[in-house]
Design a protein around this motif. Structure first.
Motif, short mmCIF file in Angstrom:
data_model
loop_
_atom_site.label_atom_id
_atom_site.label_comp_id
_atom_site.label_asym_id
_atom_site.label_seq_id
_atom_site.Cartn_x
_atom_site.Cartn_y
_atom_site.Cartn_z
N ASP A 3 30.57 51.09 30.64
CA ASP A 3 31.33 49.93 31.16
C ASP A 3 30.59 49.23 32.30
O ASP A 3 31.09 49.07 33.41
N LEU A 4 29.38 48.75 31.99
CA LEU A 4 28.63 47.94 32.94
C LEU A 4 29.05 46.48 32.77
O LEU A 4 28.98 45.91 31.67
N THR A 5 29.49 45.86 33.88
CA THR A 5 29.92 44.46 33.85
C THR A 5 29.28 43.70 35.00
O THR A 5 29.36 44.14 36.16
N ILE A 6 28.63 42.59 34.66
CA ILE A 6 28.08 41.68 35.65
C ILE A 6 28.76 40.33 35.43
O ILE A 6 28.63 39.73 34.36
N ALA A 7 29.51 39.87 36.41
CA ALA A 7 30.23 38.61 36.27
C ALA A 7 29.26 37.43 36.28
O ALA A 7 28.14 37.52 36.78
N GLN A 8 29.72 36.32 35.72
CA GLN A 8 28.91 35.11 35.77
C GLN A 8 28.85 34.60 37.21
O GLN A 8 29.83 34.65 37.94
N PRO A 9 27.70 34.08 37.63
CA PRO A 9 27.67 33.37 38.92
C PRO A 9 28.66 32.21 38.88
O PRO A 9 28.95 31.67 37.79
N ALA A 10 29.14 31.80 40.01
CA ALA A 10 30.17 30.77 40.06
C ALA A 10 29.73 29.49 39.36
O ALA A 10 30.53 28.83 38.67
N TRP A 11 28.44 29.12 39.48
CA TRP A 11 27.98 27.85 38.90
C TRP A 11 27.91 27.91 37.37
O TRP A 11 27.87 26.88 36.71
N ALA A 12 27.88 29.15 36.81
CA ALA A 12 27.70 29.29 35.35
C ALA A 12 29.02 29.32 34.59
O ALA A 12 29.01 29.39 33.36
#
Length: 608
Positions: A71-80
């Motif tokens: 369960d590795l999760t990297i959120a999108q940067p705000a601009w993306a």
């Protein structure tokens, strides 16, 4: 002495023991305790929230441990936008511990089971997978085993207006990636395939992008699996124009007629080498081309050659571009000076040179071939030396376009026409003579036409030692009687012709215009406006022998360069006008006759 030896043995034994202890700690290190530390580092790199469920170690003791990350999760940067950049259900990976002491993460095996990666490049060029906008430049790990199940990669690129959704699988049957997407909002399918990844040997692969406006097939060899930084590829590409193809290769290409090209491409990071490039662009045929493209400190360098067997400049525009050009010509009328764009804003990061040879120029009457070199250095383009071969003669010189610290480029034209003839440019005209010309202009504008239309400098034409119809020679000298009575087949000598325009702000003032024949001499005054190519010229003729009917008012030439209009003075064609000329002749016409011009001095003046 014995006591000293025991001391050294004790010290050496302690050092060895310490090293063994360190190695034991490394071999048995509980990597799961670094979960939070890894999350923080990933969050700093991607500038987004990161979460990791668990990190487990498989082998209790190993210098090449296998870890399981869930369960590795990297959120999108705000601009993306919203959602996640990466969500992976499970990752199994094996790495070598000892290279960590040198600061290198050496990944040797990777298995991904379930997940999704959403890659985004924004219109301003930001990449969510490379937040620093430069990407990773380290050496690739030698992955000897790759297993992937149920992984989807969703890629969206606003710079090139392209998107792909690809499902990736890798197992004992081989590596496979395929899906759908769009380029310029037109659908395409994409596929990549290669053998199973079980070692770090050279890895052959095939790739294909296919749609109604583009088809690209690639067959290549990577130095190691998925190492695109060291590979050789044989390419076949068909597209509705180069700009569509550029959506894949990102070389800064422009819209053209349909293309069909083949090439061999080598990538030895950071250099790309293009070899054996050939094919067609519309009716134009490229027989050989090669180029080396490098990227260094944010700038692109190019060094290459293009050899066309035939080239039509019309092929370097799309149908829409051709239609716009035709509509513009209908609106403003035909023009001699082309509207070719010379603004270098899109090439601000490009340096290098490109040698171009064209064996045959199509759709350009009188022009045969072209040889030149384009060299660009920090927004300064030099086209030199230029050699355009004509049916007779050649054009030589250089053009420099300088856009350093300027929004609008400054163009300098220095061109010569040598060893040519009037008939080369005026096919079918009754006048012919050896012709020379010189153009030296400097002006600013986004197109050649704009720059010339605002330019300053000189334009000169000179001809000497030719022939023209005797009837025409008489009329040029305002000798109406001989013009009317001379046989249509009779010839006269064109001793010399000279025209010089002193140009300032796009307005060319005639100084001088002289036509000297065996029958008469004609002088002209007036201006040529280069911005719209309009004429306002008055011609006054003087015969070289007495005449019965002498036109004493100037003939005016107006209109455009492509379609000049000759205006005979009012009343000349009427019976009254002819009677007045006869009356002056009976009363005695004592106006001086013309002598022979100094043709050598005239030619030197207009071309100097």
């Amino acid at each position: 002495m014995a006591r000293l030896s025991r001391t050294w043995r004790f010290i050496l034994g302690g050092i060895v023991g310490l090293l063994l202890l360190i190695l034991l700690i490394l071999a048995a290190f509980p990597w799961g305790v670094l979960r939070d530390r890894v999350s923080v580092k990933l969050a700093e790199r991607f500038k987004a929230d990161v979460s990791i469920g668990t990190i487990e170690r498989v082998e209790p003791l190993s210098f090449s441990p296998t870890l399981i990350v869930r369960d590795l999760t990297i959120a999108q940067p705000a601009w993306a936008g919203k959602g996640d950049l990466v969500h992976l259900d499970r990752i199994d990976f094996r790495f070598r511990v000892l290279p960590l002491l040198r600061g290198k993460f050496d990944l040797t095996a990777l298995a991904i089971d379930g997940g999704r990666v959403a890659m985004v490049r924004s219109r301003d060029g930001r990449k969510n997978w490379a937040p620093d906008r430069r990407g990773d430049k380290g050496s690739a790990s030698a992955i000897t085993s790759l297993t992937i199940r149920n992984l989807v990669i969703d890629y969206r690129d606003a710079v090139q207006n392209r998107r792909f959704a690809v499902t990736v699988a890798s197992d004992e049957r081989g590596f496979r990636a395929g899906g759908n997407g769009a380029i310029d909002d037109r659908p395409v399918t994409v596929a990549l395939a290669g053998p199973a990844i079980r070692n770090d040997d050279a890895w052959p692969f095939t790739a294909r992008v296919a749609g109604p406006t583009i088809t690209v097939d690639a067959k290549g060899l990577m130095a190691s699996p998925l190492d695109t930084r060291r590979m050789t590829v044989d390419l076949t590409a068909r597209a509705n124009d180069l700009k569509t193809l550029d959506a894949l290769i990102e070389a800064g290409l422009f819209g053209t007629q349909p293309v069909n090209l083949t090439a061999r491409v080598r990538h030895d990071d950071p250099a790309w080498v293009v070899e054996k490039l050939s094919g067609t662009i519309g009716r134009s045929r490229l027989v050989a081309a090669n180029a080396t493209v490098t990227r260094d400190d944010g700038r692109t360098g190019i060094d290459g050659r293009l050899h066309f067997a035939s080239l039509s400049f019309d092929d370097l525009a799309t149908d829409e571009g051709r239609a716009r050009a035709a509509a513009l010509e209908r609106r403003i009328g035909p023009r001699v000076v082309p509207g070719t764009r010379i603004n270098l804003a899109k090439m601000a990061d490009l340096d290098g040179k490109l040698a171009i040879r064209v064996d045959r120029l199509l759709d350009m009457p009188g022009l045969r071939s072209l040889d030149t070199v384009l060299a660009i250095d920090h927004s300064r383009l030099t086209v030199a030396p230029i050699t355009v071969r004509l049916a007779q003669g050649r054009i030589t010189g250089q053009v420099v376009v300088d856009q350093r610290d300027r929004t609008t480029p400054l163009a300098r034209f220095d061109l010569k026409l040598v060893d040519s003839r009037i008939s080369t440019f005026a096919g079918g005209a009754p006048v012919d003579a050896p012709l020379r010309a010189r153009v030296k202009l400097t002006g600013s504008g986004d197109t050649i036409r704009d720059a010339v239309g605002r330019s300053s400098g000189t334009i000169g034409f000179a001809a000497a030692g030719g022939t023209l119809p005797a009837k025409m020679a008489s009329f040029l000298g305002a000798d109406v009687a001989r013009g009317l009575l001379t046989d249509d087949d009779a010839q006269a000598r064109l001793r010399c012709l000279g025209l010089r325009l002193n140009v300032a702000g796009g307005l060319g003032r005639i100084d001088p215009l002289l036509i000297d024949t065996s029958r008469a001499q004609t002088r002209g005054q007036g201006v040529v406006r280069l911005s719209d190519e309009t004429l306002s010229i008055a011609l006054t003729g003087t015969p070289k022998q007495r005449t019965l009917l002498h036109l004493d008012r100037p003939v005016r030439i107006t209109g455009r360069l492509q379609a000049p209009e000759i205006q005979i003075p009012p009343g000349i064609k009427s019976a009254g006008g002819i009677l007045r000329m006869i009356g002056r002749a009976i009363g005695g016409d004592d106006r001086p006759l013309a002598g022979n011009a100094d043709c050598g001095a005239l030619v030197g003046r207009v071309l100097g």
